[in-house]
Scaffold this motif. Structure first.
Motif, PDB file in Angstrom:
ATOM      1  N   PRO A 215      16.427  -2.996  -6.038  1.00  0.00           N
ATOM      2  CA  PRO A 215      16.457  -2.370  -4.591  1.00  0.00           C
ATOM      3  C   PRO A 215      15.597  -1.379  -4.401  1.00  0.00           C
ATOM      4  O   PRO A 215      14.706  -1.335  -3.483  1.00  0.00           O
ATOM      5  CB  PRO A 215      17.984  -1.865  -4.309  1.00  0.00           C
ATOM      6  N   GLU A 216      15.364  -0.687  -5.473  1.00  0.00           N
ATOM      7  CA  GLU A 216      14.540   0.614  -5.391  1.00  0.00           C
ATOM      8  C   GLU A 216      12.974   0.068  -5.361  1.00  0.00           C
ATOM      9  O   GLU A 216      12.037   0.465  -4.781  1.00  0.00           O
ATOM     10  CB  GLU A 216      14.737   1.605  -6.080  1.00  0.00           C
ATOM     11  N   GLN A 217      12.833  -0.804  -6.431  1.00  0.00           N
ATOM     12  CA  GLN A 217      11.616  -1.469  -6.531  1.00  0.00           C
ATOM     13  C   GLN A 217      11.318  -2.239  -5.318  1.00  0.00           C
ATOM     14  O   GLN A 217      10.072  -2.242  -4.915  1.00  0.00           O
ATOM     15  CB  GLN A 217      11.720  -2.549  -7.749  1.00  0.00           C
ATOM     16  N   GLN A 218      12.037  -2.931  -4.819  1.00  0.00           N
ATOM     17  CA  GLN A 218      11.754  -3.864  -3.456  1.00  0.00           C
ATOM     18  C   GLN A 218      11.526  -3.156  -2.460  1.00  0.00           C
ATOM     19  O   GLN A 218      10.373  -3.387  -1.596  1.00  0.00           O
ATOM     20  CB  GLN A 218      12.949  -4.749  -3.305  1.00  0.00           C
ATOM     21  N   ALA A 219      12.114  -2.002  -2.203  1.00  0.00           N
ATOM     22  CA  ALA A 219      11.495  -0.728  -1.302  1.00  0.00           C
ATOM     23  C   ALA A 219      10.319  -0.276  -1.373  1.00  0.00           C
ATOM     24  O   ALA A 219       9.649  -0.321  -0.414  1.00  0.00           O
ATOM     25  CB  ALA A 219      12.643   0.245  -1.032  1.00  0.00           C
ATOM     26  N   ILE A 220       9.849  -0.122  -2.536  1.00  0.00           N
ATOM     27  CA  ILE A 220       8.617   0.581  -2.573  1.00  0.00           C
ATOM     28  C   ILE A 220       7.494  -0.516  -2.605  1.00  0.00           C
ATOM     29  O   ILE A 220       6.559  -0.358  -2.112  1.00  0.00           O
ATOM     30  CB  ILE A 220       8.556   1.136  -4.153  1.00  0.00           C
ATOM     31  N   ALA A 221       7.862  -1.714  -3.144  1.00  0.00           N
ATOM     32  CA  ALA A 221       7.049  -2.706  -3.042  1.00  0.00           C
ATOM     33  C   ALA A 221       6.809  -3.296  -1.819  1.00  0.00           C
ATOM     34  O   ALA A 221       5.549  -3.654  -1.428  1.00  0.00           O
ATOM     35  CB  ALA A 221       7.574  -4.096  -3.983  1.00  0.00           C
ATOM     36  N   LYS A 222       7.607  -3.318  -0.735  1.00  0.00           N
ATOM     37  CA  LYS A 222       7.704  -3.487   0.722  1.00  0.00           C
ATOM     38  C   LYS A 222       6.642  -2.305   1.405  1.00  0.00           C
ATOM     39  O   LYS A 222       5.616  -2.912   2.015  1.00  0.00           O
ATOM     40  CB  LYS A 222       8.900  -3.388   1.283  1.00  0.00           C
ATOM     41  N   LEU A 223       6.727  -1.291   0.735  1.00  0.00           N
ATOM     42  CA  LEU A 223       5.748  -0.101   1.340  1.00  0.00           C
ATOM     43  C   LEU A 223       4.311  -0.619   0.928  1.00  0.00           C
ATOM     44  O   LEU A 223       3.344  -0.303   1.581  1.00  0.00           O
ATOM     45  CB  LEU A 223       6.083   1.195   0.760  1.00  0.00           C
ATOM     46  N   ALA A 224       4.151  -0.963  -0.325  1.00  0.00           N
ATOM     47  CA  ALA A 224       2.803  -1.365  -0.943  1.00  0.00           C
ATOM     48  C   ALA A 224       2.319  -2.525  -0.087  1.00  0.00           C
ATOM     49  O   ALA A 224       1.127  -2.502   0.337  1.00  0.00           O
ATOM     50  CB  ALA A 224       2.903  -1.661  -2.420  1.00  0.00           C
ATOM     51  N   GLN A 225       3.264  -3.435   0.212  1.00  0.00           N
ATOM     52  CA  GLN A 225       2.572  -4.348   1.036  1.00  0.00           C
ATOM     53  C   GLN A 225       2.193  -4.209   2.334  1.00  0.00           C
ATOM     54  O   GLN A 225       1.009  -4.666   2.857  1.00  0.00           O
ATOM     55  CB  GLN A 225       3.641  -5.880   1.093  1.00  0.00           C
ATOM     56  N   LYS A 226       2.921  -3.334   2.959  1.00  0.00           N
ATOM     57  CA  LYS A 226       2.487  -2.763   4.371  1.00  0.00           C
ATOM     58  C   LYS A 226       1.238  -2.015   4.251  1.00  0.00           C
ATOM     59  O   LYS A 226       0.521  -2.031   5.000  1.00  0.00           O
ATOM     60  CB  LYS A 226       3.802  -1.721   4.780  1.00  0.00           C
ATOM     61  N   ALA A 227       1.051  -1.250   3.061  1.00  0.00           N
ATOM     62  CA  ALA A 227      -0.489  -0.545   2.858  1.00  0.00           C
ATOM     63  C   ALA A 227      -1.519  -1.464   2.725  1.00  0.00           C
ATOM     64  O   ALA A 227      -2.458  -1.643   3.309  1.00  0.00           O
ATOM     65  CB  ALA A 227      -0.384   0.244   1.793  1.00  0.00           C
ATOM     66  N   ILE A 228      -1.389  -2.480   1.865  1.00  0.00           N
ATOM     67  CA  ILE A 228      -2.335  -3.738   1.863  1.00  0.00           C
ATOM     68  C   ILE A 228      -2.391  -4.339   3.222  1.00  0.00           C
ATOM     69  O   ILE A 228      -3.657  -4.581   3.590  1.00  0.00           O
ATOM     70  CB  ILE A 228      -1.746  -4.712   0.937  1.00  0.00           C
ATOM     71  N   ASP A 229      -1.624  -4.694   4.046  1.00  0.00           N
ATOM     72  CA  ASP A 229      -1.730  -5.356   5.158  1.00  0.00           C
ATOM     73  C   ASP A 229      -2.449  -4.402   5.978  1.00  0.00           C
ATOM     74  O   ASP A 229      -3.246  -4.942   6.928  1.00  0.00           O
ATOM     75  CB  ASP A 229      -0.291  -5.753   5.970  1.00  0.00           C
ATOM     76  N   GLN A 230      -2.039  -3.010   6.338  1.00  0.00           N
ATOM     77  CA  GLN A 230      -3.083  -2.078   7.028  1.00  0.00           C
ATOM     78  C   GLN A 230      -4.337  -2.037   6.692  1.00  0.00           C
ATOM     79  O   GLN A 230      -5.259  -1.922   7.480  1.00  0.00           O
ATOM     80  CB  GLN A 230      -1.849  -0.801   6.983  1.00  0.00           C
ATOM     81  N   LYS A 231      -4.577  -2.049   5.322  1.00  0.00           N
ATOM     82  CA  LYS A 231      -5.790  -1.851   4.810  1.00  0.00           C
ATOM     83  C   LYS A 231      -6.718  -3.214   5.344  1.00  0.00           C
ATOM     84  O   LYS A 231      -7.973  -3.059   5.633  1.00  0.00           O
ATOM     85  CB  LYS A 231      -5.963  -1.547   3.296  1.00  0.00           C
ATOM     86  N   THR A 232      -5.970  -4.219   4.935  1.00  0.00           N
ATOM     87  CA  THR A 232      -6.645  -5.505   5.357  1.00  0.00           C
ATOM     88  C   THR A 232      -7.151  -5.903   6.802  1.00  0.00           C
ATOM     89  O   THR A 232      -8.060  -6.264   7.127  1.00  0.00           O
ATOM     90  CB  THR A 232      -5.700  -6.792   4.754  1.00  0.00           C
ATOM     91  N   ALA A 233      -6.287  -5.206   7.719  1.00  0.00           N
ATOM     92  CA  ALA A 233      -6.601  -5.139   9.135  1.00  0.00           C
ATOM     93  C   ALA A 233      -7.452  -4.207   9.530  1.00  0.00           C
ATOM     94  O   ALA A 233      -7.630  -4.009  10.838  1.00  0.00           O
ATOM     95  CB  ALA A 233      -5.302  -5.075   9.833  1.00  0.00           C
TER      96      ALA A 233
END
Length: 158
Positions: A91-109
């Motif tokens: 669960p902790e890995q997934q929470a951090i991974a979700k934030l990483a995906q959010k950062a990727i999405d923001q940078k891509t946009a």
């Protein structure tokens, strides 16, 4: 390896610069990568870790003697392979991974990801159980190093 998912690092940089190549599209001579991920670690969790301020702090503590002119450090396989990663619960890995995906999405946009990056750093600090004093020390050390390495754009003309 080149056509598989991997985390790609700039081979020489002032701080860790890594991105996730999920589809295996990228390869370069002047990069290194983490590939063949263990089932134990989500690649986005690993990406968040290697781009975190704590990773940078630890890396600098271990390898600052290798710093080159201009403040550049080598992010080569022999050095990267000596770095640790926290064995975090799913669960902790997934929470951090979700934030990483959010950062990727923001940078891509084309948006900045500074606030998400700060959230990732806080999550990593919490994962390691760091105190406020320890966090302040790390933030100051990494910020000071980045400011010292930044090029001076101001030119005085008389």
């Amino acid at each position: 390896m080149y056509r598989s998912p991997k985390i790609v690092f700039a081979k020489i940089a002032r701080r860790a610069e890594a991105f996730y190549d999920e589809t295996g599209e990228f390869a370069s001579i002047n990069t290194n990568c983490i590939h063949n991920f263990s089932e134990k670690y989500d690649p986005l969790y690993v990406l968040a870790w290697v781009n975190s301020r704590l990773f940078q702090y630890v890396y600098e503590c271990l390898f600052d003697g290798l710093r080159m002119a201009g403040g550049f450090l080598p992010y080569s396989a022999p050095y990267l392979s000596n770095m640790c990663i926290k064995d975090a619960p799913g669960p902790e890995q997934q929470a951090i991974a979700k934030l990483a995906q959010k950062a990727i999405d923001q940078k891509t946009a084309g948006l900045g990801s500074e606030s998400v990056d700060a959230q990732i750093d806080l999550a990593i600090y919490a994962l390691f159980g760091l105190s406020g004093e320890e966090i302040a020390h790390i933030e100051l050390a990494v910020s000071s190093e980045q400011e010292a390495d930044a090029p001076d754009d101001a030119v005085e003309v008389e």
